[in-house]
Enzyme design. Structure first.
Site, PDB file in Angstrom:
ATOM      1  NE  ARG A   1      28.647 -54.512  71.612  1.00 27.56           N
ATOM      2  CZ  ARG A   1      27.682 -53.581  71.422  1.00 27.56           C
ATOM      3  NH1 ARG A   1      26.641 -54.169  71.550  1.00 27.56           N
ATOM      4  NH2 ARG A   1      27.689 -52.305  71.225  1.00 27.56           N
TER       5      ARG A   1
ATOM      6  CE1 TYR B   1      27.545 -39.931  79.288  1.00 26.87           C
ATOM      7  CE2 TYR B   1      26.162 -37.975  79.265  1.00 26.87           C
ATOM      8  CZ  TYR B   1      27.008 -38.932  78.560  1.00 26.87           C
ATOM      9  OH  TYR B   1      26.900 -38.790  77.226  1.00 26.87           O
TER      10      TYR B   1
ATOM     11  CB  VAL C   1      22.222 -39.371  69.359  1.00 29.56           C
ATOM     12  CG1 VAL C   1      22.486 -39.581  67.887  1.00 29.56           C
ATOM     13  CG2 VAL C   1      23.165 -37.752  69.441  1.00 29.56           C
TER      14      VAL C   1
END
Ligand code: NDP
Ligand code: 8X3
Length: 256
Positions: free
Chosen positions: A35, A154, A187
């Protein structure tokens, strides 16, 4: 000569904060992510904190081999000066059981977390070998040591990050290049929103407990990098105090 830190996934979370932590140590920052508008925001914030800081931006997808190679070509001169690579870009997608999970999610995780890390590493490593100095910090996870239900793929990508970190240390033995694998527990970043695609579900992940903040991990990375050249922090597991293990989280109101 200016020393540069190349950070992937700098548009958010751990990568964003790591840019500040390494800038504070005097590194010029080569910030990357997909981005571009977020990278521009980051540059403005970094320059506000450190007006003299050199910052360069590059928007590309680490999982796309062509885009990575275009980035490497365009920044060939900068790569000569890259002292630190933080392989942070990564994500989880979905929490479905493997028999029900979406194949596209699997590909995105494997391509980003494993292949992306490899493409970037291969891109900087020759220069580091030539200079006989450098430090690659990989973002593994506690998910790279222990598996949990709905997280098999994952976790497999983060187990791979651990194996790749170990393999790199072996292949680079005899050079002055250091390889660190940082393995955080929970986190509080955009990670859960990206994974679940729903803000209220993402907020629930951290409900009633105190997670780590991106800054905690950034400071840990900066500490590893600042050790003397003969010291390599190989692996570092860091959990929030409210998390004992991947599947064991204390939430206030649990009756304790
Ligand atoms: P965020 O979602 O806040 O940040 C992820 C970053 O990765 C973003 O900057 C994103 O940028 C970038 N990214 C994702 N896919 C790509 C891609 N294909 N190409 C380039 N950049 C990409 O999450 P975190 O800060 O939490 O995650 C950072 C790393 O830490 C990840 O590797 C994650 O697995 C790991 N980790 C996170 C934990 C947590 O609980 N949050 C715990 C343990 C490890 P953009 O969208 O602009 O491309
Ligand atoms: C992110 C931590 O436990 O959600 O890597 O997988 S966890």
């Amino acid at each position: 000569m200016t020393k540069w830190a190349l950070i992937t996934g700098a548009t958010s979370g751990i990568g964003w904060e790591t840019s500040f932590a390494l800038a504070a140590q005097g590194y010029a920052i080569l910030a990357t992510g997909r981005r571009y508008e977020k990278l521009v925001e980051l540059e403005q914030a970094l320059k506000k904190a450190h007006p003299q800081l050199e910052v360069k931006l590059a928007a590309f997808d680490v999982s796309d081999r062509f885009e990575v190679s275009e980035f490497l070509k365009a920044h060939a001169a900068d790569l000569d000066q890259v002292e630190i690579l933080v392989n942070n870009a990564g994500l989880a997608k979905g929490i479905e059981k493997m028999q029900e999970a979406n194949l596209d999610d699997w590909e995105v995780m494997i391509d980003t977390n494993v292949k992306g890390l490899l493409f970037m590493t291969r891109g900087v490593i020759q220069n580091m070998i030539k200079k006989n100095t450098g430090h690659i910090v990989n973002l593994g996870s506690v998910a790279g040591r222990w598996t949990y239900p709905g997280g098999g793929v994952y976790c497999a990508t983060k187990f791979a990050v651990r194996a790749l970190s170990e393999g790199l240390r072996m292949d680079l033995l005899g050079t002055r290049i250091r390889i660190t694998n940082i393995e955080p527990g929970m986190v509080n970043t955009d990670f859960s929103y990206v994974r679940l695609g729903d803000k209220s579900k993402a907020d629930k992940v951290y409900e009633g407990m105190t997670p780590l903040e991106a800054k905690d991990i950034a400071e840990t990375i900066a500490w590893c990098v600042a050790r003397p050249p003969h010291v390599n922090i190989q692996e570092l597991v860091i959990y929030p105090t409210d998390q004992a293990h991947v599947g064991q989280v204390f939430r206030r109101g649990d009756g304790r």
